[in-house]
Scaffold this motif. Structure first.
Motif, short mmCIF file in Angstrom:
data_model
loop_
_atom_site.label_atom_id
_atom_site.label_comp_id
_atom_site.label_asym_id
_atom_site.label_seq_id
_atom_site.Cartn_x
_atom_site.Cartn_y
_atom_site.Cartn_z
N ASP A 23 0.92 -1.08 -0.06
CA ASP A 23 -0.14 0.11 0.11
C ASP A 23 0.80 1.33 0.04
OD1 ASP A 23 -2.36 -1.37 0.07
OD2 ASP A 23 -2.60 -1.26 2.17
N VAL B 41 1.99 2.26 -3.53
CA VAL B 41 1.01 2.81 -4.21
C VAL B 41 0.91 4.27 -3.81
CG1 VAL B 41 -1.40 2.88 -4.93
CG2 VAL B 41 -0.36 0.60 -4.64
N THR B 42 1.08 4.30 -2.58
CA THR B 42 0.84 5.80 -2.09
C THR B 42 2.10 6.70 -2.73
OG1 THR B 42 -0.06 5.09 -0.07
CG2 THR B 42 0.95 7.35 -0.03
N GLY C 283 1.73 7.43 -6.27
CA GLY C 283 0.57 8.48 -6.53
C GLY C 283 1.31 9.88 -6.24
N ARG D 278 -4.42 -3.48 -6.14
CA ARG D 278 -4.08 -2.23 -5.37
C ARG D 278 -3.91 -1.14 -6.21
NH1 ARG D 278 -2.40 -4.28 0.00
NH2 ARG D 278 -2.80 -6.47 -0.15
N TYR D 279 -3.38 -0.99 -7.35
CA TYR D 279 -3.05 0.16 -7.89
C TYR D 279 -4.31 0.57 -8.29
CZ TYR D 279 1.79 0.45 -8.02
OH TYR D 279 3.23 0.50 -7.58
N ALA E 122 -7.32 0.19 -7.15
CA ALA E 122 -8.13 0.65 -6.02
C ALA E 122 -7.68 1.88 -5.52
CB ALA E 122 -8.18 -0.33 -4.92
N ASP E 123 -6.35 2.16 -5.38
CA ASP E 123 -5.70 3.43 -4.56
C ASP E 123 -4.96 4.40 -5.39
OD1 ASP E 123 -7.14 2.32 -2.48
OD2 ASP E 123 -5.40 1.02 -1.89
N SER F 232 -6.49 8.03 -5.90
CA SER F 232 -6.91 8.81 -4.75
C SER F 232 -5.30 9.20 -4.00
CB SER F 232 -7.69 7.98 -3.72
OG SER F 232 -7.15 6.95 -3.41
N ALA F 233 -4.21 8.36 -4.39
CA ALA F 233 -3.07 8.73 -3.83
C ALA F 233 -2.52 9.83 -4.46
CB ALA F 233 -2.21 7.61 -3.93
N ASP G 211 -9.71 14.70 -10.98
CA ASP G 211 -9.00 13.52 -10.93
C ASP G 211 -8.58 13.17 -12.19
OD1 ASP G 211 -9.63 13.09 -8.25
OD2 ASP G 211 -11.06 11.53 -8.72
#
Lengths: 407, 407
Positions: free
Chosen positions: B318, B321-322, B325, B353-354, B356-357, B360-361, B371
């Protein structure tokens, strides 16, 4: 084709009506600097002799081109050199900066026919700016002896973000009372000529491409003004982004001496440099960051103190160049170009330090790459207004095979 | 035109000899998916009917195109639909990754005719790879029933940095014994077909453009493999950089939870993620970072543990991914595109995971922008080999108006 204009002056309408081949021939004549005849134009354009002759005839009739005396050359009818008539058409570029509005008048040969600067009135409103621009454009063309009927249009360079499709300034950071201002169409209506609007950094990038024609096809432009931004020139074209808002580099991170992260903008824009200098005891005035004229004047004082040997003032500016090097290296690693051009409204005040140290500041962060060259802007401080005028010239004079192929 | 090859197979030489108009017509037939006749081709190409007929005749004779039965339509001679013959020509893409060599065979219609994967032998030498590639290409074309004489060439995707002009791998980070390897020409000589070489991320970007034809003109490709890189697709073209080495994003900075700066690569490449997981007590084996196969296998284990609910394993992924982002937002602010495509050899293992997140990251670091959409790679893990094959198809089949205008 041209948004937001009812009446169109003679020269603009003549060129706008011209077909692709006419634009192609005019562009070939412009680039040849007087070294081209009808026969050469046929060879270079691939057009039939009769087509070239018809187009040249129209360009001569409309005063966009002139034909010189015959130059004997071997046998046959001696060729007559064609040149663009500088007075045949013109364009004005306007750079609306929070501190200053700059104007540049370009003639059809791409020469600068005149320049003007006006301080942006404090607390200025959009309607005031529109009236001031219309008046100043008339002053500038008048004082240069340019025929108003031959004004192709006005190019307007503004701080981002913009809504490109509607020609609207959204929320320029240093013009706090401005929101959603339809400046492009308001100015076109008031001036009676087409207006093209572009974000400041991308107008400046157009200027560099226009002035360096053919020399430097791929580069990053570091734009130093009230804010900081970067322009991308790839394959000789300015990449303006999907929405005309490319170039936001202020949020890219670097680190200070202690290894703590900092945003690039906090190390390079004048307002922040003045704060840092004051913290180090440099004798610069405290300024309201929302007063761009005061910020600009305090920045000039900081630069003068550094030039006079004030060590703290010099250190603030040197650290700014170091940060710029670290951030630009990241961008160079991403886009793989071999030189950086630096310019913008601050340029003449900081050029010595950037030319001396920027390349070495980039070096430690470049990946698998030799040195990147650093070149000064061709137009210096007035690059943005020049680029805004060049936008108009490009629209009318540059053949655009890409858009034709797609059509 | 084609470097490093003596003998050229029949199909390649026929296409290479074809003039621009022939390539244009073949491209129109390919894009029309069987919905095009000679008359349509005349309309769409702007070529004279006789020219179209001559070209179509040559394409039929060489087996590159087939003509279907007449379809009655109004009065006059009924048109016959033309389609490319998938078996008329083919191209092989080879992705040389430090852990795996992947192969994709494309037919003339752009369809995947076959795929193969081989583990890269440990401590492998360049000459071994060349021999293995030649043998595997023959296996692949043979098992798919492709005619070796109709192989247009081999596209070779390699880890950077490359010397593009000489076709040389310089110092690939995970192939420690390789320095200045002239892989392009060595392979072309051994295989007897033209070889085009490209950095892996840029080959993958070509695959996305090729597969999404016309849909997504401007985007950033985040490439997840043994290393991490980004591809830039602007105006439907892959920006490969001045030296073919664009895309180095590993050194871009972000910050961890405590605000300390960290290099993007340290938060996203498998070798580092495995180290972080071990520090958090996750049951993944210690691996030699110079053993790409071991790293790849340990990474698969880390992903499986996270999928099984191991909280520390999940946290490592996670945070990756943050970080992605935060770094991609900086790039989006610079180039102003509205979507990101994610792919590469790791893709299928981390896609959940990518997808999904990642969006937003990115959000908190985007400047004046809504967005940015995140799309999965069209080709998933095998995108790079596909892109390498598409490079060859592009070279022979895509009309290139730009290069013609410049000629």
């Amino acid at each position: 084709m041209i948004e937001g204009v009812g009446h169109m002056p003679k020269a603009a309408s003549q060129l706008a009506m011209g077909d692709f081949n006419q634009v192609l021939v005019l562009d070939l004549i412009r680039r040849a600097n007087g070294q081209v005849s009808r026969i050469d134009l046929g060879d270079r354009s691939g057009l039939a002799p009769q087509t070239v002759s018809n187009i040249v005839g129209r360009l001569l009739d409309s005063g966009l081109v002139t034909e010189g005396a015959a130059v004997p050359r071997g046998r046959g009818k001696p060729p007559r050199p064609l040149t663009v008539n500088p007075a045949g058409a013109c364009a004005v570029g306007v750079h609306l900066d929070p501190a200053t509005v700059s104007y540049t008048l370009l003639d059809l040969a791409g020469g600068v026919a005149g320049r003007l600067r006006r301080r942006t009135p404090p607390g200025t409103k959009p309607a005031d700016i529109v009236a001031q621009v219309v008046e100043t454009v008339a002053d500038l063309t008048g004082s240069c002896g340019a025929d108003p009927d031959r004004l192709l249009g006005i190019g307007l360079a503004v701080p981002g973000p913009i809504d490109d499709s509607r020609g609207v300034l959204l929320t320029p950071p240093q013009l706090s009372q401005w929101h959603d201002v339809p400046l492009r169409d308001d100015l076109a209506t008031a001036a009676g000529v087409p207006v093209l609007m572009e974000k400041d950094v991308n107008a400046a990038a157009v200027a560099e491409v226009w002035a360096r024609e053919g020399c430097h096809e791929d580069f990053v432009l570091l734009y130093l003004g009230t804010g900081v931004a970067t322009g991308l020139v790839l394959g000789g074209e300015v990449w303006r982004g999907r929405s005309g808002n490319s170039g936001e580099i202020g949020g890219v991170l670097t680190t200070d001496d202690s290894g703590a992260p900092l945003r690039f903008a906090d190390r390079v824009i004048p307002g922040d440099l003045i704060c840092q200098a004051r913290e180090l005891g440099v004798d610069v005035p405290e300024v309201d960051p929302d007063d761009p004229v005061a910020v600009d004047e305090a920045f000039t004082r900081l630069v003068l103190l550094a030039a006079d040997g004030d060590p703290a003032a010099g250190r603030v500016l040197d650290e700014s160049v170091t940060a710029a090097g670290a951030v630009l290296a990241q961008l160079i690693n991403l886009v793989d170009v071999d030189h950086v051009v630096v310019g913008g409204p601050l340029w003449s005040r900081v050029s010595d330090r950037y030319l001396a140290d920027l390349a070495s500041a980039m070096r430690p962060r470049l990946v698998d790459r030799d040195d990147v060259r650093v070149l000064p802007s061709v137009q210096g401080d007035t690059v943005t207004a020049y680029g805004a005028a060049a936008l108009v010239m490009n629209r009318f004079l540059a053949p655009r095979p890409g858009s034709l192929i797609g059509a």
